[in-house]
Design an enzyme around this catalytic site. Structure first.
Site, PDB file in Angstrom:
ATOM      1  N   CYS A 124       0.805  -1.226   0.000  1.00  0.00           N
ATOM      2  CA  CYS A 124       0.000   0.000   0.000  1.00  0.00           C
ATOM      3  C   CYS A 124       0.836   1.273   0.000  1.00  0.00           C
ATOM      4  O   CYS A 124       0.324   2.349  -0.308  1.00  0.00           O
ATOM      5  CB  CYS A 124      -0.942  -0.001   1.198  1.00  0.00           C
ATOM      6  SG  CYS A 124      -2.023  -1.457   1.260  1.00  0.00           S
ATOM      7  N   HIS A 252      -3.369   6.987   1.962  1.00  0.00           N
ATOM      8  CA  HIS A 252      -3.774   5.681   1.452  1.00  0.00           C
ATOM      9  C   HIS A 252      -5.235   5.459   1.798  1.00  0.00           C
ATOM     10  O   HIS A 252      -5.671   5.705   2.926  1.00  0.00           O
ATOM     11  CB  HIS A 252      -2.904   4.590   2.084  1.00  0.00           C
ATOM     12  CG  HIS A 252      -3.440   3.211   1.901  1.00  0.00           C
ATOM     13  ND1 HIS A 252      -3.847   2.717   0.678  1.00  0.00           N
ATOM     14  CD2 HIS A 252      -3.665   2.206   2.805  1.00  0.00           C
ATOM     15  CE1 HIS A 252      -4.280   1.477   0.824  1.00  0.00           C
ATOM     16  NE2 HIS A 252      -4.189   1.152   2.094  1.00  0.00           N
ATOM     17  N   ASN A 282     -10.392   0.021  -1.315  1.00  0.00           N
ATOM     18  CA  ASN A 282      -8.949  -0.026  -1.016  1.00  0.00           C
ATOM     19  C   ASN A 282      -8.246  -0.724  -2.174  1.00  0.00           C
ATOM     20  O   ASN A 282      -8.430  -1.914  -2.399  1.00  0.00           O
ATOM     21  CB  ASN A 282      -8.728  -0.785   0.294  1.00  0.00           C
ATOM     22  CG  ASN A 282      -7.270  -0.839   0.710  1.00  0.00           C
ATOM     23  OD1 ASN A 282      -6.356  -0.715  -0.098  1.00  0.00           O
ATOM     24  ND2 ASN A 282      -7.043  -1.059   2.001  1.00  0.00           N
TER      25      ASN A 282
END
Length: 326
Positions: A124, A252, A282
């Site tokens: 990520c 993020h 996500n």
């Protein structure tokens, strides 16, 4: 501006983002469509994650396809001659083949005749890591222009029987072009890792022999909300700025709860925080560039706006830096 003070050595160049773009797959899945495939209700999904929709890639939308689509659009936005792209970096953690990496194929399909190419896996935090590598290459004179892509197809790695991951993750690609500049438009990266917690989030083999994403959500929440505010402040300080100088915060896109908590801890106004997770889910290494592209496309930002980027996730890895909007 304080960022200009970073350009002290006459042997180095400045770097800045000159183009950004995104590719979102054709298939958009709502909570109502996704819930029957798993064990939870649409209401549970939205209350738990804040996510309403996410994209799942289909045929003709593998990692290379999505990276090429985002990369081509970013180069058009930057108005860059493909022959001037000296390096291509693709941040991804979800490719299926062990070798080779996908970056060389991406560069070839886009038509970048002089580009070096490599993959980077910081999950990520992959895009923020890659952006730092791109900026360093430009500033040291090793590259005139670098194409940076964050691309993930997490839908290949999620289990319907695990709602903590199945309803959160999505697919997509975002890209940025980093070019040589007389000014500093990409600040120094503040990064780190906590490998002692590597089991908190990752792809592991389950009893059926297949590999799926597994995540300890409460631990990810506690770690990120306790650790990332300090990283964000240090990223501002590394660029000679304070949090009050930040025009936009692009973290993020883990889930809505983490984004809200980080926003509160940093004392930022919610209207200056990009929250793309509600629509896109996500998308791991793709989440920061997708959110950055969403900000640009919305028309809310202006050229030169100061943006705080913050990537964090599996590994555990993290990186933050200040950039200016193109």
């Amino acid at each position: 501006m304080p960022l200009a003070d970073l350009l002290q050595d006459e042997r180095t160049y400045g770097s800045r983002i000159t183009g950004i773009a995104a590719y979102r797959p054709a298939r958009l899945l709502t909570n109502e469509e996704l819930a029957p495939l798993t064990t939870v209700s649409p209401e549970w999904i939205e209350q738990r994650t804040g996510i309403k929709t996410r994209y799942h890639a289909g045929e003709g939308e593998d990692l290379v396809d999505m990276s090429v689509a985002a990369g081509e659009k970013a180069l058009v936005h930057a108005d860059v001659d493909p022959a001037e792209v000296d390096l291509t970096i693709v941040a991804t953690a979800t490719r299926k083949r062990r070798m080779p990496g996908i970056a060389p194929e991406v560069a070839s399909r886009i038509g970048l005749p002089n580009s070096g190419a490599y993959d980077l896996n910081a999950v990520c935090a992959g895009f923020t890591y890659s952006l730092a590598m791109a900026s360093n290459a430009v500033r040291l004179g090793e590259a005139r222009t670098v194409l940076v892509v964050g691309a993930e197809r997490t839908s290949d790695w999620i289990d319907p029987q695990d709602p903590d991951t199945f309803v959160i993750f999505g697919d997509g690609a975002g890209a940025a072009v980093v070019s040589r500049s007389a000014e500093v438009g990409v600040g120094p990266a503040v990064w780190g890792s906590d490998g002692a917690r590597h089991k908190v989030l990752g792809i592991t083999e389950k009893a059926d022999g297949r590999e799926y994403v597994q995540m300890n959500g409460p631990l990810v929440y506690k770690w990120s909300t306790a650790t990332m505010p300090d990283v964000a402040l240090r990223a501002c300080a590394a660029a000679g700025l304070t949090i009050d100088d930040v025009d936009w915060f692009v973290p993020h896109q883990a889930n809505n709860r983490i984004i809200r908590t980080l926003t509160h801890e940093l004392g930022l106004p919610p209207e200056r925080v990009v929250n793309d997770v509600v629509v896109t889910g996500n998308t791991s290494a793709a989440s920061v560039p997708l959110a950055l592209s969403s900000l640009y496309d919305s028309g809310r930002s202006t050229p030169g706006d100061i943006v705080l980027l913050l990537g964090f996730g599996a590994g555990l890895t993290y990186a933050g830096q200040i950039v200016r909007m193109p």
